[in-house]
Design a protein around this motif. Structure first.
Motif, PDB file in Angstrom:
ATOM      1  N   ASN A 122       1.068   8.942  -1.603  1.00  0.00           N
ATOM      2  CA  ASN A 122       0.118   9.984  -2.010  1.00  0.00           C
ATOM      3  C   ASN A 122      -0.387  10.781  -0.815  1.00  0.00           C
ATOM      4  N   ILE A 123      -0.546  10.116   0.321  1.00  0.00           N
ATOM      5  CA  ILE A 123      -0.983  10.807   1.533  1.00  0.00           C
ATOM      6  C   ILE A 123       0.120  11.735   2.039  1.00  0.00           C
ATOM      7  N   ILE A 124       1.332  11.213   2.177  1.00  0.00           N
ATOM      8  CA  ILE A 124       2.392  12.011   2.808  1.00  0.00           C
ATOM      9  C   ILE A 124       2.948  13.094   1.906  1.00  0.00           C
ATOM     10  N   THR A 125       2.692  13.002   0.607  1.00  0.00           N
ATOM     11  CA  THR A 125       3.139  14.072  -0.287  1.00  0.00           C
ATOM     12  C   THR A 125       1.988  14.994  -0.690  1.00  0.00           C
ATOM     13  N   GLY A 126       0.772  14.665  -0.269  1.00  0.00           N
ATOM     14  CA  GLY A 126      -0.398  15.450  -0.653  1.00  0.00           C
ATOM     15  C   GLY A 126      -0.630  16.659   0.231  1.00  0.00           C
ATOM     16  N   LYS A 174       0.833  -1.204   0.000  1.00  0.00           N
ATOM     17  CA  LYS A 174       0.000   0.000   0.000  1.00  0.00           C
ATOM     18  C   LYS A 174       0.873   1.261   0.000  1.00  0.00           C
ATOM     19  N   THR A 175       2.158   1.090  -0.321  1.00  0.00           N
ATOM     20  CA  THR A 175       3.075   2.225  -0.193  1.00  0.00           C
ATOM     21  C   THR A 175       2.800   3.335  -1.205  1.00  0.00           C
ATOM     22  N   GLU A 176       2.223   3.017  -2.342  1.00  0.00           N
ATOM     23  CA  GLU A 176       1.882   4.090  -3.292  1.00  0.00           C
ATOM     24  C   GLU A 176       0.780   4.973  -2.701  1.00  0.00           C
ATOM     25  N   TYR A 177      -0.178   4.370  -2.022  1.00  0.00           N
ATOM     26  CA  TYR A 177      -1.249   5.137  -1.379  1.00  0.00           C
ATOM     27  C   TYR A 177      -0.691   5.977  -0.229  1.00  0.00           C
ATOM     28  N   ILE A 178       0.212   5.379   0.538  1.00  0.00           N
ATOM     29  CA  ILE A 178       0.832   6.116   1.643  1.00  0.00           C
ATOM     30  C   ILE A 178       1.655   7.275   1.097  1.00  0.00           C
ATOM     31  N   LEU A 211      -0.581   0.033  11.863  1.00  0.00           N
ATOM     32  CA  LEU A 211       0.395  -0.416  10.870  1.00  0.00           C
ATOM     33  C   LEU A 211       0.719   0.708   9.887  1.00  0.00           C
ATOM     34  N   THR A 212      -0.281   1.477   9.511  1.00  0.00           N
ATOM     35  CA  THR A 212      -0.047   2.613   8.609  1.00  0.00           C
ATOM     36  C   THR A 212       0.874   3.639   9.263  1.00  0.00           C
TER      37      THR A 212
END
Length: 189
Positions: A30-34, A24-28, A50-51
Motif C-alpha cells: 500500500n505504501i509503495i503503490t500509494g 507486513k507486505t500488504e502494508y508495504i 527492515l522495512t
C-alpha cells in the motif's frame, strides 16, 4: 520451531534463516503503490531498516523471499527497478568526512550497476547516478536509512560545527531529488 529475529535488519537474512516474520507486505504494498515519496520518522528499533530492506527486495524482484506472504501473488515480479540504498549507519563519515564517504558510496553503487560516473561533488554525483541508472535500468528506487545520523552524532557542544557542516552537505545532497523526479520510481527516507 522458528527463531526470533532479534537484531536482524535484513529481510533476506530473516527469510533465509527461517526466523519468525509477521507478514507486513500488504502494508508495504500500500505504501509503495500509494505515492512516490515518503519520509518515515519512528523511534529506534522500530523496524525502519527492515522495512527498507524489504522494499529493496520487492523492487529487486526477489520473489523467492516472499513465498507464502501476502505480496507473493499481488506484485509484478518481472518488473525490476535499480536500487540506490544508502544507510548512513554503515558509512565511515566520522573518520573520512561526510562528503568523501557520500562520493565513495555513490561510486560504489555506480560500479555495482556498471556505470561510469564523472561528477565530483556528492550532489552532482547523486544526480548523475540517478539519471544514468534510470536510462540504463529503468526508474530508480531510492532508500535512505539513518538520514540524520551524520548530524545527530555531532550534537555535543564541542562538535556542533561538524553537525552544522554535515547539515549543509546533506541539504545540498538531498536538493537534487526534486529535479530528479522523472527518473524516480519510489523514494523513502
Amino acid at each position: 520451531m522458528k527463531k526470533l529475529p532479534i537484531g536482524i535488519q535484513t529481510f533476506s537474512k530473516l527469510r533465509e534463516g527461517d526466523f519468525i516474520y509477521v507478514d507486513k507486505t500488504e502494508y508495504i504494498y500500500n505504501i509503495i503503490t500509494g505515492n512516490n515519496y515518503y519520509f518515515l520518522s519512528r523511534p529506534r528499533r522500530f523496524g525502519k531498516s527492515l522495512t527498507l530492506s524489504t522494499i529493496a527486495e520487492i523492487y529487486s524482484g526477489s520473489k523467492n523471499l516472499f513465498t507464502g506472504l501476502w505480496i507473493e501473488n499481488n506484485w509484478n515480479w518481472e518488473k525490476k527497478h535499480p536500487i540506490i540504498h544508502i544507510s548512513f549507519n554503515s558509512l565511515n563519515y566520522k573518520d573520512l568526512g561526510l562528503e568523501i564517504v557520500l562520493k565513495k558510496e555513490l561510486l560504489k553503487i555506480g560500479r555495482k550497476y556498471e556505470l561510469l560516473l564523472s561528477e565530483t561533488s556528492s550532489p552532482e554525483l547523486f544526480e548523475e547516478l540517478i539519471e544514468k541508472l534510470a536510462a540504463a535500468k529503468g526508474r530508480v528506487v531510492i532508500l535512505i536509512d539513518e538520514y540524520d545520523k551524520p548530524i545527530i552524532d555531532f550534537l555535543e557542544a564541542e562538535n556542533l560545527h561538524i553537525a552544522k557542516q554535515n547539515r549543509a552537505i546533506l541539504r545540498n545532497f538531498y536538493s537534487i531529488i526534486k529535479n530528479a523526479d522523472p527518473y524516480i520510481e519510489f523514494f523513502l527516507m
